[in-house]
Design a protein around this motif. Structure first.
Motif, short mmCIF file in Angstrom:
data_model
loop_
_atom_site.label_atom_id
_atom_site.label_comp_id
_atom_site.label_asym_id
_atom_site.label_seq_id
_atom_site.Cartn_x
_atom_site.Cartn_y
_atom_site.Cartn_z
N ILE A 212 22.45 -7.76 -14.01
CA ILE A 212 23.68 -7.66 -13.20
C ILE A 212 24.16 -6.21 -13.16
O ILE A 212 24.08 -5.55 -12.13
N ASN A 213 24.64 -5.71 -14.29
CA ASN A 213 25.21 -4.36 -14.32
C ASN A 213 24.14 -3.29 -14.19
O ASN A 213 24.38 -2.25 -13.55
N GLY A 214 22.98 -3.53 -14.78
CA GLY A 214 21.89 -2.57 -14.63
C GLY A 214 21.45 -2.45 -13.18
O GLY A 214 21.15 -1.36 -12.69
N ARG A 215 21.42 -3.57 -12.48
CA ARG A 215 21.03 -3.55 -11.06
C ARG A 215 22.04 -2.76 -10.24
O ARG A 215 21.66 -1.95 -9.38
N ILE A 216 23.33 -2.99 -10.50
CA ILE A 216 24.36 -2.24 -9.78
C ILE A 216 24.25 -0.75 -10.07
O ILE A 216 24.38 0.09 -9.17
N ALA A 217 23.97 -0.42 -11.33
CA ALA A 217 23.82 1.00 -11.70
C ALA A 217 22.67 1.65 -10.96
O ALA A 217 22.78 2.79 -10.49
N ARG A 218 21.56 0.94 -10.82
CA ARG A 218 20.41 1.50 -10.11
C ARG A 218 20.73 1.71 -8.65
O ARG A 218 20.24 2.67 -8.02
N GLU A 219 21.55 0.82 -8.08
CA GLU A 219 21.95 0.98 -6.68
C GLU A 219 22.86 2.18 -6.49
O GLU A 219 22.76 2.89 -5.48
N ARG A 220 23.74 2.43 -7.44
CA ARG A 220 24.73 3.50 -7.29
C ARG A 220 24.22 4.86 -7.75
O ARG A 220 24.74 5.89 -7.32
N LEU A 221 23.22 4.88 -8.62
CA LEU A 221 22.58 6.13 -9.05
C LEU A 221 21.08 6.01 -8.78
O LEU A 221 20.27 5.93 -9.70
N PRO A 222 20.69 5.99 -7.52
CA PRO A 222 19.30 5.70 -7.18
C PRO A 222 18.31 6.76 -7.66
O PRO A 222 17.12 6.46 -7.80
N ARG A 223 18.79 7.96 -7.93
CA ARG A 223 17.89 9.02 -8.37
C ARG A 223 17.83 9.16 -9.89
O ARG A 223 17.10 10.02 -10.41
N ALA A 224 18.59 8.35 -10.59
CA ALA A 224 18.55 8.39 -12.05
C ALA A 224 17.27 7.72 -12.55
O ALA A 224 16.71 6.83 -11.92
N ARG A 225 16.84 8.16 -13.71
CA ARG A 225 15.71 7.50 -14.38
C ARG A 225 16.24 6.24 -15.07
O ARG A 225 17.25 6.30 -15.76
N PHE A 226 15.58 5.13 -14.85
CA PHE A 226 16.04 3.85 -15.41
C PHE A 226 14.97 3.30 -16.34
O PHE A 226 13.79 3.29 -16.02
N GLU A 227 15.40 2.86 -17.53
CA GLU A 227 14.47 2.22 -18.44
C GLU A 227 15.18 1.13 -19.23
O GLU A 227 16.41 1.15 -19.39
#
Length: 261
Positions: A212-227
């Protein structure tokens, strides 16, 4: 600051204190000058003189702490509210890099992704306050520690009674819990990053789930590295301080990324 060693500032989550980082700091100090302040209105931190306190007020206070220590820019890392603080400071030009561990603030205006988290944190707060007198005794039990902290950690039984009691005492002593849990603020979209940002989400996060929150974060910071950090709860410093340190150092460039099995 020692020559060749950049500053690294660590921001804790809501109701906690700088003590949240005690087991992580020794793994970081070889590489950086580490500073772990306690946030506005939290036990041991600056007093909140105006109410209600907003997240932007906590960010303002954190920036003043940087100014007071003569830190123009630093590597920043934070958990939950602390991750939100770190990203907001980066947007103000204060970060060399950011490692945000399950950062707060990534929910929708309708409350999706926030309501359940607030409900669990309020329940944890009420339970902690009502049992605080007996905690020095009951926290001697590893099973009690695990059950009492199950919303924020998977393996609180591995922590010590003293550390569990410190976390509980920090919660009871936080004067701005209701203010911050009741905020209508949220993290805005950041299409272009001001510095390298890693969103490191706890795989077993029961407060801000990655789905939920991780998905929203990826949408709002699309250029961030996600792991995803495996096997850890919302406050990963409790479950695996070495993994947390390795993840932060991979972001600052001081070490190779931690090996994933």
């Amino acid at each position: 600051m020692s020559p060749g060693r950049s500053s690294l500032v660590l921001f804790h989550g809501v109701t906690m204190s700088s003590a949240a980082w005690d087991e992580v700091v020794p793994h970081l100090s070889e590489h950086h000058e580490v500073f772990a302040p306690t946030a506005l209105g939290h036990r041991g931190g600056p007093e909140a003189r105006q109410r209600p306190v907003r997240v932007r007020d906590v960010v303002d206070a954190a920036e003043r702490m940087l100014d007071d220590r003569g830190i123009g820019q630093a590597h920043l890392a934070g958990n939950s509210l602390g991750g939100w603080i770190a990203i907001e400071l980066a947007l103000r030009g204060r970060a060399l890099s950011v490692c945000a561990l399950s950062p707060a603030g990534f929910w929708n205006a309708g409350g999706h992704g926030q309501t359940a988290a607030v409900r669990k944190l309020r329940r944890l707060g009420a339970l902690t306050r009502s049992t605080h007198r007996v905690q020095p005794l009951v926290f001697r039990s590893a099973m009690v520690r695990r059950l009492a902290m199950r919303d924020i950690a998977c393996h609180a039984d591995r922590s010590t009674p003293a550390r569990a009691l410190t976390a509980a005492t920090d919660l009871v002593g936080c004067t701005v819990t209701d203010d911050l849990l009741g905020t209508d603020e949220q993290m805005a979209a950041v299409p272009e990053l001001p510095c390298p940002i890693t969103l490191a989400w706890s795989g077993e996060d029961a407060i801000l789930p990655p789905a939920i929150n991780g998905r929203i974060a990826r949408e709002r910071l699309p250029r961030a590295r996600f792991e995803i950090l495996p096997g850890v709860g919302h406050v990963p410093m409790i479950d695996d301080p070495e993994l947390v340190a390795a993840t932060i150092l991979a972001t600052t460039g001081a070490a190779s990324p931690p090996h994933r099995t």
